[in-house]
Every structure is written in C-alpha cells, then in structure tokens.
Write an enzyme that holds these catalytic residues in place. Structure first.
Site, PDB file in Angstrom:
ATOM      1  N   CYS A   1      11.390  -7.205  41.629  1.00  0.00           N
ATOM      2  CA  CYS A   1      10.303  -7.349  40.679  1.00  0.00           C
ATOM      3  C   CYS A   1       9.361  -6.196  40.999  1.00  0.00           C
ATOM      4  CB  CYS A   1       9.599  -8.685  40.875  1.00  0.00           C
ATOM      5  SG  CYS A   1       8.301  -8.985  39.666  1.00  0.00           S
TER       6      CYS A   1
ATOM      7  N   ASN B   1       9.301  -6.554  45.584  1.00  0.00           N
ATOM      8  CA  ASN B   1      10.089  -7.637  46.190  1.00  0.00           C
ATOM      9  C   ASN B   1      11.383  -7.023  46.712  1.00  0.00           C
ATOM     10  OD1 ASN B   1       8.274  -9.611  45.433  1.00  0.00           O
ATOM     11  ND2 ASN B   1       9.687 -10.778  44.175  1.00  0.00           N
TER      12      ASN B   1
ATOM     13  N   HIS C   1       0.195  -6.117  46.205  1.00  0.00           N
ATOM     14  CA  HIS C   1       1.011  -5.909  44.994  1.00  0.00           C
ATOM     15  C   HIS C   1       0.366  -6.460  43.741  1.00  0.00           C
ATOM     16  CE1 HIS C   1       2.024 -10.131  44.671  1.00  0.00           C
ATOM     17  NE2 HIS C   1       2.977  -9.921  43.799  1.00  0.00           N
TER      18      HIS C   1
ATOM     19  N   LYS D   1       3.525 -10.944  26.313  1.00  0.00           N
ATOM     20  CA  LYS D   1       4.049 -11.828  27.354  1.00  0.00           C
ATOM     21  C   LYS D   1       5.309 -12.520  26.841  1.00  0.00           C
ATOM     22  CE  LYS D   1       2.000 -13.149  30.574  1.00  0.00           C
ATOM     23  NZ  LYS D   1       1.957 -12.754  32.007  1.00  0.00           N
TER      24      LYS D   1
END
Length: 474
Positions: A95, A323, A397, A473
């Site tokens: 991610c 990640n 992050h 989104k």
C-alpha cells in the site's frame, strides 16, 4: 507499562520480560496519555520480543493498533538470526502513495472541479471488489509480478520517465511467481488499475504552503500549483499472499512460533525456505502494487486531458511504499549490518547521497509523501541522514486512525460528513456512503501534528503542504 520521556517527542519503554530490545516511540504527550495508545504500545512491546530484532522496536507518531504489529511500526531484524513476518508488512502489501504535479493553477481549475472529479470517477474503477479493463491470464500476470511498473509502462499505461520517480524503480527482486498461490493469481487477474475502497483515494490538491523555497522550486511546486495524490496498493492479490503465508507459517513452523506473545506475530526465520518464499511472494505483490499505481496515474492523466486538453502536463513527482519489508544496510553498534526492515504504515526516508535514492533526487534526498484524508492536508517532505541513523531510514506514513470503522459508523452521519466537506468547497464522489463515513476527517489524527513531529525530530523535512479540492473514494 513504564514509559520514560527522553525528549520532547521521544519516549522509551525499557525492555522487560521477554523483550529483547527497548521500544522507542516518536509522538507527543497528548498521544502517550491517550488510553487507545496503550493497545498499540503493547503490540510494539510484543514486536520487541521477536528473534533477531536489533536496536529497538520503533513507533512513528501516526501509530495505532494493527494486525500483530502496530500500524506506524518499524522493526529491523538481522538477516542471519532474524525473522520476516506478514504481520509486520500488512495485508495490503505495498500500500503506498504517489504524488503528481500539473502545470495548472487553482485559477485554471476552480470553476471546473466538478467536471474533473467526475472524469476521474469515470476513468478510475473504485470500490470494494472493483475490476478494471485489464484482464490478464496467468502468463500475463506473471510478467506483472516480475516487472512491476515497468510492465505498465511497456503496455502503454504510463511514461518511461515515471520509472525513475518510483521507489526502487517500481520493480523489486527477488520476485518469483512460483511462490504465489492459484487463489492469489485468480484474485489479481482483473484488479489491476483499480483503486479499491477503505482509505484509498484519488485526490486533486492545491499547494497551499511552502516551507522550503529552494526544494519546492526543485520539485516544480509553488503556491497554487495543482497536484494529484493517489493512495492504493496490491488489492486482493496482496491480501491473498498475506493470508496464504500466515497459514503456511502457522501450519509448518509450530515449534518456531510456539512462544509468541500474540499469534498474529506469526513469522519465519528469514533464511528458512518458508521465509524466503514469503519474501519473494511479498515482492511479487509489491510489484503488482507498483504496476497498479502506475496504471491509476495513467487513468488520472486521461481524466485531466479530457477536461483540460491533451497538452496538460501531469508529471510524477514520486511513488512510495509504506507497507513492506526490505533488506537494507544500517549501522548497528558501530558495524554495518544487513537487516530485514519491516515498515508497517511507515515510509522510507533516505537522506541526500543515498545510493537507493534515484539519481534525479540524490542531491536533495528521497521524496516523502504523507497524506491526510479527504478534508485534511497532505505533505511533501524529503528524507534525512538523521532518519538513516535513528529510524532505519523511516518516517510516518499518514495521520493514523483514532476511531475504528465500526465506531465511525455509529458516531458519524453521512449527510453531516458531506456537509462538512462542502463547507470546505471539496468536491467528493464515492461508490459507497459507508466508506465516506468510515474515512471522515474526524476518524484520523491531526496530520499537521504528525508531520510537525517528524519534522522537528529531523527524520524528514517539510517541503510543501497541499489541501484537497476534489476527492474520489471507493
């Protein structure tokens, strides 16, 4: 839990019990005194018990509870004596975030934001289980897993110049697809070029504030510049890789894992065949994510071209993972050692001169991107030598959640969230009302506070602050 204050923003939990190293937390007193903070701290203490961990277990100021490792956690393990853990990477492998700049200003877009957001919504598949136009058989997907963003560019989804502006060139090795399950191949076959849901987004932003004029000019940014931020990862493919290897480690390394303080910390010795298999499969998922964000960047360019014309520039500044686990060298007790650095909700932050920074940015340091969410600001920073010395080249992050998704749905109202964003003149389009509520600005920490902490500590340096104008989104 004994917490000692070492400095304004630096705290220590001394090693006790089975902890092999201390836990170090970078945050402010308000967070330390928050009862929710204790759950994440307990997780960090658990990480400090794992085999081969060196120096300390670290927490960034955006820390919050996660699977096994806390999100915002950083831990480094010796390659010979240490481990690799899927919980230290997360289910959404690689991610990450990419930041793009345009040659447009606020004056150019202010009256056409609705059209632009609608165009992005049209071009970018979003939402739970969303699928894109790219459907690959196993042979085609194997190429993606090995070549990463390079595959996307060669296939017409992006520009050659993008590749030198992506962490590791958008392609990590070793990445052997034979370590990937059929289930993962199936889940990844039609999700390339899709945004997903949850906290993933495409956001049109405006540079509102400059902190370092020289660096901002270097990146081609000035107040009023329109930028785009994309937050997404490896989708269902990465989730399946994590799921597969958690099960394999649980079933095949029972003796090794029998004394874990938390079963979610399941792991394999890094040099064990299963550790190496996960490492390679994880890199395949990371390459999938790099390809995915490269395609999303291409789709966003198309949306801008539709609204503002084909001559519009939409150039990549940088694309970073937050990640991931990587083999890197750092100094430990006066010696350079190879370490497996786990960053679970943490961004690599390398300073000027580092060979791992692309040559175009080596003189200033690696670009660091810290996003907010919908109604909040986002930041461009650069990495520092101090981060290499103190945090295994790591920084924050994002803002970090303070309210879980279920709690958000109970506490917040969809219409109120929309009204709040409308008051800020932010145009929002989402596949799901539920996602908008779950990802409302109120559920996150103050990103300004998080960024100020890492800036003052010196593990990354502020360059520019961007505010949202339009959001898509899932």
């Amino acid at each position: 839990m004994k917490i000692e204050r070492l400095d304004k923003y630096i705290w220590k939990i001394p090693k006790e019990g089975d902890m092999k190293v201390d836990a170090i937390i970078f945050t402010d007193a308000e967070s330390v005194n928050d009862p929710q903070f204790r759950e994440a701290m307990k997780q960090l203490m658990n990480v400090a018990t794992l085999p081969g961990i060196v120096k300390y277990a670290l927490a960034m100021p955006d820390i919050h509870w996660g699977y096994g490792f806390p999100i915002g956690g950083v831990a480094a393990f010796d390659v010979k004596e240490g481990i690799i853990s899927p919980g230290g990477v997360g289910f959404d492998i690689n991610c990450g975030v990419r930041l793009m700049k345009t040659d447009l200003t606020y004056e150019d877009v202010k009256d056409r934001m609705r059209s632009l957001v609608e165009a992005i919504y049209e071009f970018v598949p979003a939402g739970v289980g969303s699928t894109g136009d790219i459907v690959l058989g196993k042979k085609g997907l194997r190429k993606v897993l090995v070549e990463g963003a390079e595959w996307a560019v060669k296939s017409g989804y992006g520009l050659e110049e993008d590749l030198e502006r992506i962490e590791d060139g958008g392609k990590i090795h070793p990445a052997d697809p034979s370590y990937v399950s059929e289930e993962a191949f199936e889940r990844g076959s039609d999700e390339l070029g899709t945004l997903g849901a949850g906290n993933h987004f495409v956001e049109v932003q405006m540079v509102q504030e400059i902190y370092d004029e020289e660096l901002a000019e270097f990146f081609g940014l000035e107040i009023g510049t329109i930028t785009v931020m994309i937050h997404s990862g490896s989708r269902g493919f990465g989730h399946q890789v994590a799921t597969d290897y958690i099960r394999l480690m649980r079933d095949n390394l029972k003796e090794h894992n029998k004394n874990l303080p938390d079963k979610q910390l399941i792991n394999a010795p890094f040099e064990h065949p299963l550790g190496q298999a996960y490492y390679s499969a994880m890199n395949c998922a990371a390459n999938y994510a790099f390809a995915n964000r490269e395609i999303l960047g291409h789709l966003v360019r198309k949306a801008f071209w539709k609204v503002f014309g084909r001559d519009t520039r939409v150039d990549l500044i940088y694309d970073v993972a937050h990640n991931i686990a990587k083999v890197e060298e750092y100094e430990v007790d006066g010696k350079r050692r190879k370490l497996v650095v786990h960053r679970k909700g943490a961004t690599r932050s390398l300073g000027p001169g580092s060979e791992k920074v692309p040559s175009i940015y080596r003189e200033v340091g690696q670009p660091v991107i810290i996003p907010g969410d919908m109604g909040t600001a986002s930041y461009l920073l650069v990495g520092t030598k101090k981060a290499e010395e103190k945090t295994f080249g790591s920084t924050a992050h994002g803002a970090g959640r303070v309210l879980g998704r279920s709690a958000a749905l109970k506490k917040l109202d969809y219409r109120e969230v929309l009204d709040e964003l409308a008051e800020k003149n932010i145009v929002v389009m989402s596949k799901s009302k539920k996602t908008l509520v779950e990802e409302a600005p109120e559920v996150y920490k103050d990103v300004d506070r998080v960024v100020q902490i890492v800036h003052e500590i010196g593990i990354s340096r502020k360059v520019a602050r961007m505010i949202p104008l339009g959001v898509v989104k899932g």
